[in-house]
Design a protein around this motif. Sequence first.
Motif, PDB file in Angstrom:
ATOM      1  N   THR A  15       0.833  -1.201   0.000  1.00 50.92           N
ATOM      2  CA  THR A  15       0.000   0.000   0.000  1.00 50.92           C
ATOM      3  C   THR A  15       0.868   1.252   0.000  1.00 50.92           C
ATOM      4  OG1 THR A  15      -1.724  -1.147   1.245  1.00 50.92           O
ATOM      5  CG2 THR A  15      -1.804   1.256   1.259  1.00 50.92           C
ATOM      6  N   LEU A  16       0.524   2.202  -0.853  1.00 55.39           N
ATOM      7  CA  LEU A  16       1.160   3.523  -0.844  1.00 55.39           C
ATOM      8  C   LEU A  16       0.240   4.469  -0.095  1.00 55.39           C
ATOM      9  CD1 LEU A  16       2.327   3.903  -4.562  1.00 55.39           C
ATOM     10  CD2 LEU A  16       3.669   3.165  -2.591  1.00 55.39           C
ATOM     11  N   VAL A  17       0.774   5.127   0.923  1.00 54.91           N
ATOM     12  CA  VAL A  17       0.022   6.142   1.652  1.00 54.91           C
ATOM     13  C   VAL A  17       0.603   7.484   1.210  1.00 54.91           C
ATOM     14  CG1 VAL A  17      -0.679   7.025   3.892  1.00 54.91           C
ATOM     15  CG2 VAL A  17      -0.315   4.559   3.587  1.00 54.91           C
ATOM     16  N   VAL A  18      -0.202   8.247   0.499  1.00 56.42           N
ATOM     17  CA  VAL A  18       0.247   9.489  -0.121  1.00 56.42           C
ATOM     18  C   VAL A  18      -0.232  10.670   0.702  1.00 56.42           C
ATOM     19  CG1 VAL A  18       0.206  10.855  -2.247  1.00 56.42           C
ATOM     20  CG2 VAL A  18       0.066   8.354  -2.368  1.00 56.42           C
ATOM     21  N   CYS A  19       0.702  11.474   1.158  1.00 51.04           N
ATOM     22  CA  CYS A  19       0.374  12.661   1.934  1.00 51.04           C
ATOM     23  C   CYS A  19      -0.190  13.727   1.001  1.00 51.04           C
ATOM     24  CB  CYS A  19       1.630  13.173   2.642  1.00 51.04           C
ATOM     25  SG  CYS A  19       1.311  14.553   3.761  1.00 51.04           S
ATOM     26  N   ARG A  20      -1.324  14.263   1.376  1.00 53.68           N
ATOM     27  CA  ARG A  20      -1.950  15.337   0.604  1.00 53.68           C
ATOM     28  C   ARG A  20      -2.523  16.373   1.555  1.00 53.68           C
ATOM     29  NH1 ARG A  20       0.903  14.485  -2.838  1.00 53.68           N
ATOM     30  NH2 ARG A  20       0.460  13.772  -4.928  1.00 53.68           N
ATOM     31  N   GLY A  21      -1.747  16.708   2.570  1.00 54.15           N
ATOM     32  CA  GLY A  21      -2.203  17.650   3.579  1.00 54.15           C
ATOM     33  C   GLY A  21      -1.678  19.049   3.354  1.00 54.15           C
ATOM     34  N   CYS A  22      -1.182  19.634   4.412  1.00 58.37           N
ATOM     35  CA  CYS A  22      -0.824  21.059   4.396  1.00 58.37           C
ATOM     36  C   CYS A  22       0.324  21.387   3.443  1.00 58.37           C
ATOM     37  CB  CYS A  22      -0.493  21.516   5.814  1.00 58.37           C
ATOM     38  SG  CYS A  22       0.815  20.557   6.586  1.00 58.37           S
ATOM     39  N   CYS A  23       1.356  20.589   3.382  1.00 56.64           N
ATOM     40  CA  CYS A  23       2.517  20.886   2.531  1.00 56.64           C
ATOM     41  C   CYS A  23       2.565  20.002   1.289  1.00 56.64           C
ATOM     42  CB  CYS A  23       3.809  20.706   3.309  1.00 56.64           C
ATOM     43  SG  CYS A  23       3.982  21.832   4.694  1.00 56.64           S
ATOM     44  N   CYS A  24       2.333  18.727   1.475  1.00 53.12           N
ATOM     45  CA  CYS A  24       2.382  17.788   0.356  1.00 53.12           C
ATOM     46  C   CYS A  24       1.146  17.974  -0.513  1.00 53.12           C
ATOM     47  CB  CYS A  24       2.442  16.345   0.870  1.00 53.12           C
ATOM     48  SG  CYS A  24       3.898  15.975   1.851  1.00 53.12           S
ATOM     49  N   GLY A  25       1.359  17.968  -1.792  1.00 53.33           N
ATOM     50  CA  GLY A  25       0.234  18.134  -2.695  1.00 53.33           C
ATOM     51  C   GLY A  25      -0.222  19.577  -2.820  1.00 53.33           C
ATOM     52  N   ASN A  26       0.550  20.508  -2.277  1.00 52.82           N
ATOM     53  CA  ASN A  26       0.182  21.916  -2.274  1.00 52.82           C
ATOM     54  C   ASN A  26       0.812  22.616  -3.477  1.00 52.82           C
ATOM     55  OD1 ASN A  26       0.071  24.722  -1.772  1.00 52.82           O
ATOM     56  ND2 ASN A  26      -0.063  24.355   0.437  1.00 52.82           N
ATOM     57  N   HIS A  30       4.641  23.994  -4.068  1.00 51.37           N
ATOM     58  CA  HIS A  30       5.396  23.305  -5.116  1.00 51.37           C
ATOM     59  C   HIS A  30       4.687  23.511  -6.454  1.00 51.37           C
ATOM     60  CE1 HIS A  30       7.812  21.390  -2.030  1.00 51.37           C
ATOM     61  NE2 HIS A  30       6.694  21.040  -1.419  1.00 51.37           N
ATOM     62  N   PRO A  31       4.783  24.720  -7.016  1.00 50.57           N
ATOM     63  CA  PRO A  31       4.022  25.027  -8.227  1.00 50.57           C
ATOM     64  C   PRO A  31       4.462  24.246  -9.463  1.00 50.57           C
ATOM     65  CG  PRO A  31       5.469  26.850  -7.670  1.00 50.57           C
ATOM     66  CD  PRO A  31       5.547  25.878  -6.538  1.00 50.57           C
ATOM     67  N   GLY A  32       5.671  23.728  -9.481  1.00 51.61           N
ATOM     68  CA  GLY A  32       6.148  23.005 -10.657  1.00 51.61           C
ATOM     69  C   GLY A  32       5.760  21.541 -10.687  1.00 51.61           C
ATOM     70  N   THR A  33       5.005  21.095  -9.714  1.00 52.22           N
ATOM     71  CA  THR A  33       4.627  19.683  -9.626  1.00 52.22           C
ATOM     72  C   THR A  33       3.142  19.525  -9.901  1.00 52.22           C
ATOM     73  OG1 THR A  33       6.347  19.300  -7.971  1.00 52.22           O
ATOM     74  CG2 THR A  33       4.591  17.677  -8.098  1.00 52.22           C
ATOM     75  N   ASP A  34       2.820  18.580 -10.768  1.00 54.21           N
ATOM     76  CA  ASP A  34       1.422  18.281 -11.061  1.00 54.21           C
ATOM     77  C   ASP A  34       0.949  17.209 -10.076  1.00 54.21           C
ATOM     78  OD1 ASP A  34      -1.072  17.623 -12.041  1.00 54.21           O
ATOM     79  OD2 ASP A  34      -0.433  17.560 -14.137  1.00 54.21           O
ATOM     80  N   HIS A  35       0.477  17.656  -8.926  1.00 55.47           N
ATOM     81  CA  HIS A  35       0.091  16.762  -7.841  1.00 55.47           C
ATOM     82  C   HIS A  35      -1.086  15.858  -8.224  1.00 55.47           C
ATOM     83  CE1 HIS A  35       2.814  18.924  -5.192  1.00 55.47           C
ATOM     84  NE2 HIS A  35       2.311  20.035  -5.684  1.00 55.47           N
ATOM     85  N   ALA A  36      -2.023  16.399  -8.963  1.00 52.61           N
ATOM     86  CA  ALA A  36      -3.187  15.607  -9.383  1.00 52.61           C
ATOM     87  C   ALA A  36      -2.740  14.487 -10.324  1.00 52.61           C
ATOM     88  CB  ALA A  36      -4.228  16.490 -10.053  1.00 52.61           C
TER      89      ALA A  36
END
Length: 133
Positions: A15-26, A30-36
């Motif tokens: 299982t991969l647990v992917v952080c998508r809270g306050c910093c991760c996925g923001n 991190h504007p250069g990363t396509d989090h979606a």
Amino acid sequence: MNRSIIRAAAPRPCTLVVCRGCCCGNSRKHPGTDHAWQLERLRAGAADGGFQVRTTDCLGPGDQANVIVVQPSTAGRRAGGRAVWVGFAMDDDCTDDLVRWVTQGGPGIAEPPTTLELQFIRPPREARTRARR
């Protein structure tokens, strides 16, 4: 006579647990990363590769965002595999390495790519304490 049957729990996949809270996925942090796209890619890999993907609000080490925890499968845990924390998981190569590794079995089953090992981080103190229980 009433008999109850106790069955063994079904084996859990990696299982991969992917952080998508306050910093991760923001995207502001991190504007250069396509989090979606990253989450879509991981979920597509899970559909093809026999692993699971979960998201969580915050795993803790925001200074090492994006953070993903790779939890071993039942077989991986029996083989000695333990959860692996991956930090700075923001680019396509890292995402592809993660998908490839967990498709091959993940912790305890398959060796991680060397490039991915360079991104392994120590879990925060709270997670290390929970893991010892």
